[in-house]
Write an enzyme that holds these catalytic residues in place. Structure first.
Site, PDB file in Angstrom:
ATOM      1  N   HIS A 166      59.708  46.984  99.348  1.00 34.96           N
ATOM      2  CA  HIS A 166      59.558  45.528  99.238  1.00 34.96           C
ATOM      3  C   HIS A 166      60.887  44.938  98.768  1.00 34.96           C
ATOM      4  CE1 HIS A 166      55.120  44.993  99.607  1.00 34.96           C
ATOM      5  NE2 HIS A 166      55.111  46.257  99.236  1.00 34.96           N
ATOM      6  N   GLU A 207      39.501  33.419  75.688  1.00 33.01           N
ATOM      7  CA  GLU A 207      40.175  34.718  75.805  1.00 33.01           C
ATOM      8  C   GLU A 207      41.595  34.701  75.260  1.00 33.01           C
ATOM      9  OE1 GLU A 207      40.237  33.045  80.122  1.00 33.01           O
ATOM     10  OE2 GLU A 207      38.913  32.980  78.379  1.00 33.01           O
ATOM     11  N   ASP A 223      41.181  28.163  75.782  1.00 23.07           N
ATOM     12  CA  ASP A 223      40.455  29.248  76.450  1.00 23.07           C
ATOM     13  C   ASP A 223      40.061  30.288  75.410  1.00 23.07           C
ATOM     14  OD1 ASP A 223      41.059  27.957  78.778  1.00 23.07           O
ATOM     15  OD2 ASP A 223      42.657  29.333  79.391  1.00 23.07           O
ATOM     16  N   CYS A 225      56.821  47.011 104.162  1.00 22.40           N
ATOM     17  CA  CYS A 225      55.726  47.893 103.741  1.00 22.40           C
ATOM     18  C   CYS A 225      54.728  48.074 104.886  1.00 22.40           C
ATOM     19  CB  CYS A 225      55.063  47.345 102.475  1.00 22.40           C
ATOM     20  SG  CYS A 225      54.022  48.561 101.616  1.00 22.40           S
ATOM     21  N   GLU A 277      62.027  42.095  99.030  1.00 25.74           N
ATOM     22  CA  GLU A 277      61.925  40.708  98.552  1.00 25.74           C
ATOM     23  C   GLU A 277      61.884  40.612  97.031  1.00 25.74           C
ATOM     24  OE1 GLU A 277      57.567  41.977  99.349  1.00 25.74           O
ATOM     25  OE2 GLU A 277      59.572  42.361 100.149  1.00 25.74           O
TER      26      GLU A 277
END
Length: 548
Positions: free
Chosen positions: A511, A150, A148, A384, A513
Site C-alpha cells: 500500500h 465511553e 460520551d 494490494c 499510498e
C-alpha cells in the site's frame, strides 16, 4: 520536559479534530520542534483492523505494522513523520492489557478498578510515546465527543496527567461546533457553551477553544464564547471551512494560534519556516484552477464512503499537484460493473486504479476494469487486491488459464493464481494477524525502478494472500513482468507490463499510498498520475514534468 497537548471535541463527531491537531503539529514542527502525535479511541475494539470501512473509513497501517485509525494518516501527511504502534490505542487495548496482567497476578490479589488502574494504564500510554520518541511536543487527540460515556475514563486520565505534569507542561484544546442557523442568519454559541460546561464538570478547563463552522465566526462571537466559557479572549480561534484541509495550518497561523500555544507552554516561538508547505498549497490552488482535467477512475468496493480510500485519494491529489495538473477522482462501484456496462462506466478514464479490499463482492467488476485498462492501454495502478485482480485477469485472458482466481474468492478454482500465504494457513484469529507493516522489496522492473529510483525499497503491507509461485513461470512466459520481489525471491511484490506492450501498467502488493506526503508523493502514484496526464494530453509521459 516533553510538553503534552490534548485535543478534545464537542457537540458532534467528525468535526475535524484530527485536522486541527495535525495542523498544529505542522506549525510547531515549522518552528523547529520535534512533534509526535497519537490518537486515543474510546471504542472497545482492540484496533480498527476488523472494523468495516463503512463505519470508520480506511484502516491506516504504520511502518511497524499497527492497524490504526485513519487520523494517523492525516498526522503523518501533515507532520511528515512515521508514527508507530504507540500512536494509537483504544479502550479495548487498555482493558486487554489490564486483564492479561490481572490473569498473571500482577495486582497481588487487589481489586482492579477504573480508577486507578484504567486511568493509570491510559496515562502510561501518554508517557510511552514521550519516552520512545523523546519528542519536544506530543499531541494527543481524544476520539469521540465530550459527554460520551465511553470517553469518561480518558478524560479523567487527562485530568490526572495534567495535575501530575504541573502547570505549563500541558494544555487542552477543545474543538467545538458553532452552527449557523439559516432562519436566524447567525451562528450560535450555546452548543459550545454546553460542551465546555460538560468538560469542566469532569474537571478540565480548556486552555483554547477552536470554533468549527461553515460560516465565519467573527471577533464578537469569539469574545462571547471566551466570556461564557472562562477562556482568555485571545485563546478562542476560528476554523471555518477552508477550500482544502491543507489550508488549515496557515488559516490557524494567521490568527497566531501556534504562537499562543508556544506562549502557554513556555516554548520559544522561534522563527517559522512554512515555505515548503506554502509552495505546495500555492501549486494546489493553481492546479485546481486549470480547466483541463485528468480523470482517474478508482474501482472499489466501499464507494459510498470516500474515507474508505482516503490515503489513495490523497496520494492521487499529491501527485496531481506535483505536476501542476487538476486531477479529478471518480469512485466506481466494482459490484455494478458488468461486461455490458464497463465501457460506459469507465468512459473518459485517463487512468484506472484498483485499490485494496477484502471479500468477493465487486471482484469480478474489478477484473473487468483491469482488463479494460490492459486491452485499451489505459494507465493502470493496482494496490494490494488491485495486483491480485490484475494477475487473475492476465492469467485468464493472456496466459491460458480460464477462470483463474484467488482462493479467497474461489477456493476450488482450477487455476488459483492467488493463494493464502503459507504462514497464514494456521491462523484463526482475524485481528492483527495479517502481513502488516513495512517490508523490503527488490525492484527489478523498468517502470518500477524508474518510479523509485532505487533497487531496494520498503513499503507497508496489509494482506493474507499473494501470487501463487506455482504459476509464476507460466505468467512470466506469457509476458507478465515480475517487477518486485522479496529479498529471498519468495514473494511477488510488484508486477508490470513491458512498455512496448502497454504505456504504463504497474501493480503492487503493498500500500504505497500510506507513505505519500503532500510535498513528496508516493513514487508509484506519482508515475501513474504522470502517465494518466500524458494520456489525457496526448503526449509522451516523459514530457510531463513537475510544476516549478
Amino acid at each position: 520536559m516533553t510538553k503534552h497537548i490534548f485535543v478534545t471535541g464537542g457537540v458532534v463527531s467528525s468535526l475535524g479534530k484530527g485536522i486541527t491537531a495535525a495542523s498544529l503539529g505542522r506549525l510547531l514542527k515549522a518552528r523547529g520542534y520535534k512533534v509526535m502525535m497519537q490518537k486515543a479511541d474510546p471504542y472497545l475494539n482492540v484496533d480498527p483492523g476488523t472494523m468495516s470501512p463503512f463505519q470508520h473509513g480506511e484502516v491506516f497501517v504504520t511502518e511497524d505494522g499497527k492497524e490504526t485509525d485513519l487520523d494517523l494518516g492525516h498526522y503523518e501527511r501533515f507532520i511528515d513523520e512515521n508514527l508507530t504502534r504507540a500512536s494509537n490505542f483504544t479502550t479495548g487495548l487498555i482493558y486487554q492489557s489490564l486483564i492479561s496482567r490481572e490473569r498473571a497476578g500482577d495486582f497481588l490479589g487487589g481489586t482492579v478498578q477504573v480508577i486507578p488502574h484504567v486511568t493509570n494504564e491510559i496515562k502510561g500510554r501518554f508517557l510511552r510515546i514521550e519516552e520512545q520518541t523523546q519528542a519536544d511536543v506530543v499531541i494527543t487527540e481524544l476520539g469521540g465527543t465530550i459527554g460520551d460515556i465511553e470517553g469518561q475514563s480518558f478524560v479523567e486520565a487527562i485530568r490526572q496527567f495534567r495535575k501530575e505534569k504541573g502547570a505549563g507542561n500541558t494544555l487542552v484544546i477543545h474543538v467545538s461546533l458553532v452552527p449557523y442557523i439559516a432562519a436566524a442568519h447567525e451562528v450560535k454559541t450555546k452548543p459550545t457553551q454546553h460542551s465546555v460546561k460538560e468538560l469542566r464538570s469532569m474537571g478540565i478547563q480548556p486552555d483554547f477553544i477552536v470554533c468549527r463552522s461553515d460560516h465565519e465566526v467573527d471577533a464578537s462571537i469569539r469574545a462571547k464564547i471566551a466570556h461564557f466559557c472562562d477562556v482568555d479572549e485571545g485563546c478562542v480561534f476560528e476554523n471555518s471551512d477552508c477550500p482544502s484541509i491543507y489550508d488549515v495550518p496557515q488559516h490557524l497561523a494567521s490568527q497566531g494560534f501556534d504562537v499562543k500555544v508556544c506562549e502557554k507552554l513556555g516554548l520559544d516561538p522561534r522563527t517559522s519556516d512554512m515555505s515548503e508547505w506554502d509552495a505546495f498549497t500555492d501549486r494546489m490552488h493553481s492546479s485546481n484552477k486549470r480547466t483541463d482535467v485528468t480523470e482517474i477512475k478508482v474501482v472499489g468496493k466501499y464507494t459510498q464512503l470516500p474515507d474508505a480510500y482516503l490515503s489513495v485519494i490523497e496520494a492521487l491529489h499529491h501527485s496531481g499537484v506535483y505536476y501542476g495538473r487538476h486531477v479529478n477522482i471518480t469512485l466506481v462501484d466494482g459490484e455494478e460493473l458488468t461486461e455490458s456496462n464497463v465501457d460506459e462506466a469507465l468512459a473518459g478514464a485517463d487512468g484506472i486504479l484498483v485499490p485494496g479490499g477484502f471479500g468477493s463482492r465487486g471482484v469480478e467488476g474489478k477484473i473487468l476494469a483491469a482488463h479494460k485498462a490492459r486491452v485499451e492501454k489505459v494507465p493502470y495502478l493496482g494496490v494490494c487486491l488491485g495486483l491480485q485482480v490484475a494477475v487473475s485477469e492476465f492469467a485468464r485472458n493472456v496466459a491460458g488459464m480460464p477462470g483463474a482466481n484467488s482462493t479467497e474468492f474461489a477456493p476450488d478454482c482450477e487455476y488459483p493464481v492467488i493463494d493464502l500465504m503459507p504462514d497464514q494457513k494456521d491462523i484463526d484469529d482475524k485481528g492483527g494477524t495479517m502481513r502488516l507493516g513495512a517490508y523490503p522489496c527488490k525492484v527489478v522492473g523498468e517502470l518500477s525502478r524508474e518510479a523509485y529510483g532505487a533497487d531496494l525499497v520498503y513499503e507497508r503491507h496489509r494482506h493474507r494472500y499473494e501470487v501463487n509461485n506455482a504459476f509464476r513461470k507460466q505468467l512470466q512466459d506469457a509476458g507478465l513482468v515480475i517487477s518486485g520481489l522479496s529479498p529471498d525471491d519468495r514473494l511477488v511484490e510488484m508486477v508490470e507490463l513491458p512498455e512496448d506492450v502497454h504505456p504504463w501498467f504497474v501493480a503492487s502488493q503493498a500500500h504505497p499510498e500510506f507513505k505519500s506526503r503532500p510535498t513528496k508523493p508516493a513514487p508509484l502514484f506519482r508515475e501513474f498520475v504522470r502517465a494518466s496526464i500524458a494520456r489525457h494530453e496526448g503526449c509522451d509521459r516523459h514530457q510531463v514534468v513537475p510544476e516549478d
